[in-house]
Motif scaffolding. Structure first.
Motif, short mmCIF file in Angstrom:
data_model
loop_
_atom_site.label_atom_id
_atom_site.label_comp_id
_atom_site.label_asym_id
_atom_site.label_seq_id
_atom_site.Cartn_x
_atom_site.Cartn_y
_atom_site.Cartn_z
N UNK A 197 0.47 -1.14 -0.11
CA UNK A 197 -0.52 -0.21 0.18
C UNK A 197 0.96 1.12 -0.11
N UNK A 198 1.23 0.98 -0.76
CA UNK A 198 2.94 2.53 -0.75
C UNK A 198 3.89 2.87 -0.05
N UNK A 199 4.28 1.81 0.83
CA UNK A 199 4.93 2.32 2.08
C UNK A 199 6.72 1.66 1.65
N UNK A 200 6.81 0.65 0.52
CA UNK A 200 8.25 -0.17 0.50
C UNK A 200 8.13 -0.73 -1.18
N UNK A 201 9.46 -0.58 -1.40
CA UNK A 201 9.66 -1.53 -2.70
C UNK A 201 9.91 -2.51 -2.91
N UNK A 202 9.97 -3.38 -4.08
CA UNK A 202 10.29 -4.89 -4.24
C UNK A 202 10.89 -4.19 -5.47
N UNK A 203 12.68 -4.52 -5.08
CA UNK A 203 13.67 -5.40 -5.94
C UNK A 203 13.68 -6.27 -6.76
N UNK A 204 14.23 -6.27 -8.00
CA UNK A 204 14.95 -7.51 -8.54
C UNK A 204 16.09 -6.68 -9.72
N UNK A 205 17.00 -7.52 -9.78
CA UNK A 205 18.37 -7.19 -10.59
C UNK A 205 17.79 -7.33 -11.77
N UNK A 206 18.82 -6.97 -12.86
CA UNK A 206 17.90 -7.05 -14.36
C UNK A 206 18.47 -8.77 -14.61
N UNK A 207 18.04 -9.56 -14.49
CA UNK A 207 18.01 -10.98 -15.54
C UNK A 207 17.01 -12.33 -14.44
N UNK A 208 17.23 -11.44 -12.83
CA UNK A 208 17.25 -12.30 -12.20
C UNK A 208 15.43 -13.04 -12.28
N UNK A 209 14.83 -13.63 -11.40
CA UNK A 209 13.62 -13.93 -11.20
C UNK A 209 12.56 -13.92 -9.95
N UNK A 210 13.81 -13.52 -9.03
CA UNK A 210 13.33 -13.21 -7.57
C UNK A 210 14.44 -11.70 -6.98
N UNK A 211 13.45 -11.86 -6.26
CA UNK A 211 14.22 -10.44 -5.70
C UNK A 211 14.12 -10.43 -4.14
N UNK A 212 13.82 -8.71 -3.15
CA UNK A 212 13.67 -8.86 -2.38
C UNK A 212 13.11 -7.08 -1.86
N UNK A 213 13.01 -6.98 -0.53
CA UNK A 213 11.71 -6.02 -0.60
C UNK A 213 12.77 -4.85 0.60
N UNK A 214 12.38 -4.12 0.25
CA UNK A 214 12.83 -2.73 1.48
C UNK A 214 12.22 -1.39 1.20
N UNK A 215 12.42 -0.54 2.50
CA UNK A 215 12.23 0.79 2.59
C UNK A 215 12.15 1.83 2.09
N UNK A 216 13.79 1.05 1.29
CA UNK A 216 14.60 2.36 -0.01
C UNK A 216 15.06 1.69 -0.77
N UNK A 217 15.20 2.52 -2.32
CA UNK A 217 15.71 2.33 -3.24
C UNK A 217 17.63 3.23 -3.20
N UNK A 218 17.96 2.77 -3.72
CA UNK A 218 19.34 4.06 -4.21
C UNK A 218 19.08 4.00 -5.44
N UNK A 219 19.21 4.84 -6.14
CA UNK A 219 19.38 5.79 -7.32
C UNK A 219 20.68 5.89 -7.66
N UNK A 220 21.05 6.48 -9.19
CA UNK A 220 21.92 7.77 -9.94
C UNK A 220 21.11 8.63 -10.67
N UNK A 221 21.20 9.68 -9.73
CA UNK A 221 20.28 11.05 -10.69
C UNK A 221 21.36 11.38 -12.04
N UNK A 222 20.36 12.31 -11.99
CA UNK A 222 21.17 13.59 -13.86
C UNK A 222 22.60 13.24 -14.03
N UNK A 223 22.76 13.74 -12.77
CA UNK A 223 25.13 14.29 -12.85
C UNK A 223 25.37 13.14 -12.52
#
Length: 226
Positions: free
Chosen positions: A41-67
């Motif tokens: 209900x909008x409180x967590x992310x579910x992450x899956x690595x490219x090519x994987x069939x399963x992933x993991x749940x986390x409250x955060x997402x680590x990303x690269x921005x435009x710069x």
């Protein structure tokens, strides 16, 4: 998935148009490719690595921005994100996320239902602050006014005064803190000693200052003989 902002609305930078999707394809800090969906209900992310069939749940997402800098995002209420810079800890919340996708292109996403509205477009609130640059001071002597306020100058001098005029008080100035240059070369009052009328005796025999007397202007006669 309904209206609980369980998806994203993506716009490619500079195009002005976009599309809905249930996931975001992003590049994480080490350059690897991941996908994330919003769950619980909008409180967590579910992450899956490219090519994987399963992933993991986390409250955060680590990303690269435009710069190319590294950020962490969390989900907030009202379809918003909280962004924190990896190196500085600087943080702000926003209604969108600027990210780099797998092919290196730059995109913006907003939280939204998977169909319909592109999401709530609300104002941005930043929790970090940027100092406002102060105006540099102008040259104070010579009657030049300055455009900023100041708590006061030595001797009660106000910016914009004209030091070329005469009539300054004879005492009461502070002993230090004056500017080292910019004073007028003339116009100061001259000592006004009388030319006669001094008593012929009764002066103290010691205690006079050793320097600081004017070099001229003394009466030519009338001094005591001893």
């Amino acid at each position: 998935m309904g209206n609980n902002a369980s998806g994203f609305y993506h716009e490619r930078r500079g195009t002005g148009s976009g599309h809905h999707d249930s996931k975001i394809n992003y590049v994480t800090w080490d350059g690897s490719h991941w996908s994330a969906t919003i769950v619980d209900n909008g409180t967590n992310f579910y992450h899956t690595r490219e090519g994987a069939t399963s992933g993991h749940k986390d409250s955060i997402l680590n990303y690269k921005t435009w710069d190319g800098s590294n950020w962490t995002v969390r989900l907030l209420g009202s379809w918003r994100f909280q962004h924190t810079h990896k190196d500085t800890g600087r943080s702000h919340n926003d209604n969108h996320m600027d990210y780099i996708t797998w092919d290196g292109s730059q995109w913006t996403c907003r939280r939204a239902p998977t169909t319909g509205s592109p999401g709530v477009n609300v104002s941005v609130h930043h929790s970090h602050h940027h100092p406002t640059p102060s105006c540099p001071p102008s040259s104070f002597p010579g009657g030049v006014s300055v455009s900023f306020s100041t708590p006061g100058f030595p001797g009660g001098i106000t910016p914009g005064f004209n030091p070329s005029s005469s009539g300054y008080p004879s005492s009461g100035y502070p002993s230090s803190g004056y500017p080292s240059s910019g004073f007028p070369s003339s116009g100061y009052p001259t000592p006004g000693y009388p030319s006669s009328g001094y008593p012929s005796s009764g002066y103290p025999s010691s205690g006079y200052p050793s320097s600081g007397y004017p070099s001229s202007g003394y009466p030519s006669s009338g001094y005591p003989s001893s």
